[in-house]
Design a protein around this motif. Sequence first.
Motif, PDB file in Angstrom:
ATOM      1  N   PHE A  56      14.672  30.786  -7.071  1.00 20.55           N
ATOM      2  CA  PHE A  56      14.789  31.300  -8.431  1.00 20.55           C
ATOM      3  C   PHE A  56      13.364  33.015  -8.500  1.00 20.55           C
ATOM      4  CE2 PHE A  56      15.873  27.236  -8.708  1.00 20.55           C
ATOM      5  CZ  PHE A  56      16.757  27.225  -9.908  1.00 20.55           C
TER       6      PHE A  56
ATOM      7  N   GLN B 272      18.233  25.125  -0.584  1.00 23.69           N
ATOM      8  CA  GLN B 272      17.552  25.269  -1.791  1.00 23.69           C
ATOM      9  C   GLN B 272      18.061  26.463  -2.615  1.00 23.69           C
ATOM     10  OE1 GLN B 272      17.846  22.464  -3.699  1.00 23.69           O
ATOM     11  NE2 GLN B 272      18.978  21.389  -1.867  1.00 23.69           N
TER      12      GLN B 272
ATOM     13  N   TYR C 155      12.940  27.137 -21.938  1.00 22.71           N
ATOM     14  CA  TYR C 155      11.508  27.697 -21.292  1.00 22.71           C
ATOM     15  C   TYR C 155      10.322  28.636 -21.863  1.00 22.71           C
ATOM     16  CZ  TYR C 155      11.977  24.811 -16.888  1.00 22.71           C
ATOM     17  OH  TYR C 155      12.106  23.581 -16.055  1.00 22.71           O
TER      18      TYR C 155
ATOM     19  N   ASN D  69      17.642  21.364 -13.333  1.00 19.89           N
ATOM     20  CA  ASN D  69      16.859  22.159 -11.888  1.00 19.89           C
ATOM     21  C   ASN D  69      18.566  21.525 -11.412  1.00 19.89           C
ATOM     22  OD1 ASN D  69      16.771  19.235 -11.132  1.00 19.89           O
ATOM     23  ND2 ASN D  69      14.725  19.387 -12.098  1.00 19.89           N
TER      24      ASN D  69
ATOM     25  N   TYR E 259      14.638  18.598 -18.755  1.00 19.39           N
ATOM     26  CA  TYR E 259      14.274  19.188 -17.145  1.00 19.39           C
ATOM     27  C   TYR E 259      16.321  19.256 -17.393  1.00 19.39           C
ATOM     28  CZ  TYR E 259      15.546  15.077 -14.768  1.00 19.39           C
ATOM     29  OH  TYR E 259      16.166  14.621 -14.178  1.00 19.39           O
TER      30      TYR E 259
ATOM     31  N   ALA F 294      13.170  32.235 -13.827  1.00 20.59           N
ATOM     32  CA  ALA F 294      14.109  31.672 -15.236  1.00 20.59           C
ATOM     33  C   ALA F 294      13.960  31.191 -16.249  1.00 20.59           C
ATOM     34  CB  ALA F 294      13.208  29.856 -14.090  1.00 20.59           C
TER      35      ALA F 294
ATOM     36  N   PHE G 123      23.877  21.270 -10.676  1.00 21.21           N
ATOM     37  CA  PHE G 123      22.445  21.352 -11.643  1.00 21.21           C
ATOM     38  C   PHE G 123      22.310  19.721 -12.293  1.00 21.21           C
ATOM     39  CE2 PHE G 123      23.321  25.394 -11.774  1.00 21.21           C
ATOM     40  CZ  PHE G 123      22.437  26.273 -11.354  1.00 21.21           C
TER      41      PHE G 123
END
Length: 245
Positions: free
Chosen positions: A205, A202, A213, A146, A144, A208, A52
Amino acid sequence: MKKVILLSSLLMGAVLFPTFSQTATVSVTPPTRKIEVAGFAEMEVSPDELYFSISLREYFNDEKNQKDKVIITTLEKQLLKAIADAGLPKESLSISGVGGYQNYTDKKKKPATFLESKQYELKVDRADKLDGILSKVESRGVQYANIAHVDHSKKEEFKKQVKINALKAAKDKATYLLEAVDQKLGQVLEIREVEDNINYPQPMFAKANVRMYAAPEAADTVQDSDVQYQKIKINYRMQAAFEIK
């Protein structure tokens, strides 16, 4: 005297001619009868190494007056402690970049101060560990988070097994093709690796719910995210030639 020399020459020619004829005789070996086929094999595995990308940045608790700044060192300590609490080694986190940005005031529209940011790469074995880690870092400090890429710790072993399976598939194909014409498979003459492909998809999701968030008042009650990953696909194609008995 000339007659003697001429007779000797004729006798030598008679002796050498049979020898020359025997030397010039070449036996022709018939070409090897063979069959060439291609075998294909594929394997799907769930990744056990998830990487990540995480970015932390400084901020002001009092944004309006630009006071009480939370520095990057504080955020990094929170992240490191969260990683240790999750049972992960310190080496699972590495720095991938350092930067920053100018913070502007609302009135003068001029940069008032420089706020630092830092980017990291975090390696985990399960996706749900990310939520637990980020829930212990100030949400305003997380810019962030991801997915970067996925992998598997036993990838090389899987590649070897897929190649073996592809070669076995080639042998099976050659066997049943020859049986269809009442022939038998002989020894292998040639093996070639034709094609290889590893697909690293990839993640998809489904939900999330990481802390950054979520609403501030619900940050401490965030549940683990429900993450579904596609599997890594490993496939190989092997070309083989076999003798026909």
